[in-house]
Design an enzyme around this catalytic site. Structure first.
Site, PDB file in Angstrom:
ATOM      1  N   VAL A 123       6.554   4.095   1.910  1.00  0.00           N
ATOM      2  CA  VAL A 123       7.791   4.729   2.379  1.00  0.00           C
ATOM      3  C   VAL A 123       7.545   5.587   3.627  1.00  0.00           C
ATOM      4  O   VAL A 123       8.470   5.846   4.379  1.00  0.00           O
ATOM      5  CB  VAL A 123       8.475   5.560   1.269  1.00  0.00           C
ATOM      6  CG1 VAL A 123       8.989   4.645   0.161  1.00  0.00           C
ATOM      7  CG2 VAL A 123       7.547   6.593   0.672  1.00  0.00           C
ATOM      8  N   CYS A 180      -1.802   1.577  -2.350  1.00  0.00           N
ATOM      9  CA  CYS A 180      -0.918   2.324  -1.460  1.00  0.00           C
ATOM     10  C   CYS A 180      -1.499   3.655  -0.969  1.00  0.00           C
ATOM     11  O   CYS A 180      -2.369   3.661  -0.127  1.00  0.00           O
ATOM     12  CB  CYS A 180       0.445   2.493  -2.132  1.00  0.00           C
ATOM     13  SG  CYS A 180       1.759   2.781  -0.906  1.00  0.00           S
ATOM     14  N   LYS A 208      -4.628   3.334 -10.076  1.00  0.00           N
ATOM     15  CA  LYS A 208      -4.424   4.162  -8.871  1.00  0.00           C
ATOM     16  C   LYS A 208      -4.888   5.598  -9.089  1.00  0.00           C
ATOM     17  O   LYS A 208      -4.481   6.255 -10.052  1.00  0.00           O
ATOM     18  CB  LYS A 208      -2.944   4.133  -8.480  1.00  0.00           C
ATOM     19  CG  LYS A 208      -2.622   4.814  -7.158  1.00  0.00           C
ATOM     20  CD  LYS A 208      -1.151   4.582  -6.802  1.00  0.00           C
ATOM     21  CE  LYS A 208      -0.784   5.102  -5.432  1.00  0.00           C
ATOM     22  NZ  LYS A 208       0.636   4.816  -5.112  1.00  0.00           N
ATOM     23  N   GLU A 211       2.242  -3.429  -4.735  1.00  0.00           N
ATOM     24  CA  GLU A 211       2.199  -2.462  -5.849  1.00  0.00           C
ATOM     25  C   GLU A 211       3.460  -2.673  -6.704  1.00  0.00           C
ATOM     26  O   GLU A 211       4.550  -2.897  -6.144  1.00  0.00           O
ATOM     27  CB  GLU A 211       2.199  -1.052  -5.215  1.00  0.00           C
ATOM     28  CG  GLU A 211       2.198   0.105  -6.173  1.00  0.00           C
ATOM     29  CD  GLU A 211       2.272   1.455  -5.415  1.00  0.00           C
ATOM     30  OE1 GLU A 211       2.570   1.462  -4.195  1.00  0.00           O
ATOM     31  OE2 GLU A 211       2.037   2.493  -6.048  1.00  0.00           O
TER      32      GLU A 211
HETATM   33  C1  ACM Z   1       2.831   4.945  -2.370  1.00  0.00           C
HETATM   34  O1  ACM Z   1       1.697   5.320  -2.712  1.00  0.00           O
HETATM   35  N1  ACM Z   1       3.487   4.051  -3.069  1.00  0.00           N
HETATM   36  C2  ACM Z   1       3.441   5.461  -1.147  1.00  0.00           C
END
Ligand code: ACM
Length: 259
Positions: free
Chosen positions: A167, A140, A107, A38
């Site tokens: 994270v 992510c 996203k 990402e």
């Molecule tokens: C994330 O969605 N970058 C944790």
């Protein structure tokens, strides 16, 4: 079909350096599909919207030009995450092939401070039918919504390319379940390193991996070091949705009972 996962350590804001470092890693191995993290070209931890405005690119921008050049030279496909300048700003990933943009995913489930900078994705979960297989994308934090991977699998994806900047610690193991419950391959590609910017300190947990439709971790990279791993997969294995001869995972769903 060979998939290469490229676990990088971008320097925030240094798009040209991050791109050339990533391309050097990609040059060192041969694959049909390369997957990058990402926001691999910009870094993740934006302090304010003006940084996003400065670093975001159109889907046919500089990063796209470089990646399609690579895809043309190698006759391959590449998935990479980038900050997209569209009608708004999106945390997006692109799937490119030789000389062309195959498609973009924006996203949908934004994480933490991403909500300050990016709009919620408005392209749904597209699946692309390519000579190498049927490829879907998510980014992510989409992993925490089982509906994301399920939607891609129901739409026929054999491989989920999953650029990430993790994270929290859970996703590498959770993707075993996402692969298993949908009988798909997953290529989850994270970054490593620390970004301390403004008052926000983030450490990224690496552990990029390729998981099979049976939930086998075919390869998994280190938690702290950059690296590359390749798996040679038979995408047709993802077409078999039987867990046992009595249990077809999709035909046995009971959507009328689900909210
Ligand atoms: C994330 O969605 N970058 C944790």
């Amino acid at each position: 079909m060979k998939i290469a996962i490229i676990q990088t350590k971008p320097i925030f804001g240094k798009v040209k350096i991050n791109l050339s470092d990533s391309l050097a890693m990609m040059e060192s191995t041969t694959a049909d599909l390369y997957v990058l993290p990402e926001l691999f070209n910009t870094g993740y931890n934006f302090v304010d919207l003006s940084e996003v405005q400065t670093l975001a690119e159109k889907s046919d921008g500089y990063t796209f030009q470089k990646m399609t050049e690579f895809a043309k030279k190698r006759n391959c496909y590449v998935v990479y995450g980038f900050a997209e300048k569209g009608e708004m700003f999106f945390n997006s990933c692109a799937l490119v092939g030789p000389d062309r943009l195959v498609g973009v995913y924006r996203k949908i489930h934004l994480f933490y401070r991403e909500k300050l900078f990016f709009a919620t994705g408005n392209l749904g979960y597209p699946v692309f039918d390519l000579p190498i297989g049927r490829i879907g994308m998510m980014i992510c934090f989409d992993w925490i919504y089982p509906e994301a991977a399920r939607t891609l699998a129901l739409k026929g994806a054999q491989v989920i390319a999953h650029p990430s900047n993790l994270v929290l610690s859970y996703c590498p193991d959770a993707m075993v379940t996402r692969s298993l419950e949908n009988r798909v391959f997953a290529a989850m590609v994270d970054r490593v390193g620390i970004e301390n910017r403004g008052n926000v300190d983030l450490r990224f947990i690496g552990q990029s991996e390729i998981v099979s439709p049976k939930g086998e971790i075919l390869v998994r990279l280190d938690a702290e070091k950059t690296g590359i791993a390749v798996a040679d997969i038979d995408v047709s294995l993802a077409d078999n949705k039987f867990a046992t001869e009595y249990n077809h995972l999709f035909n046995d769903r009971k959507p009328e009972l689900y909210l």
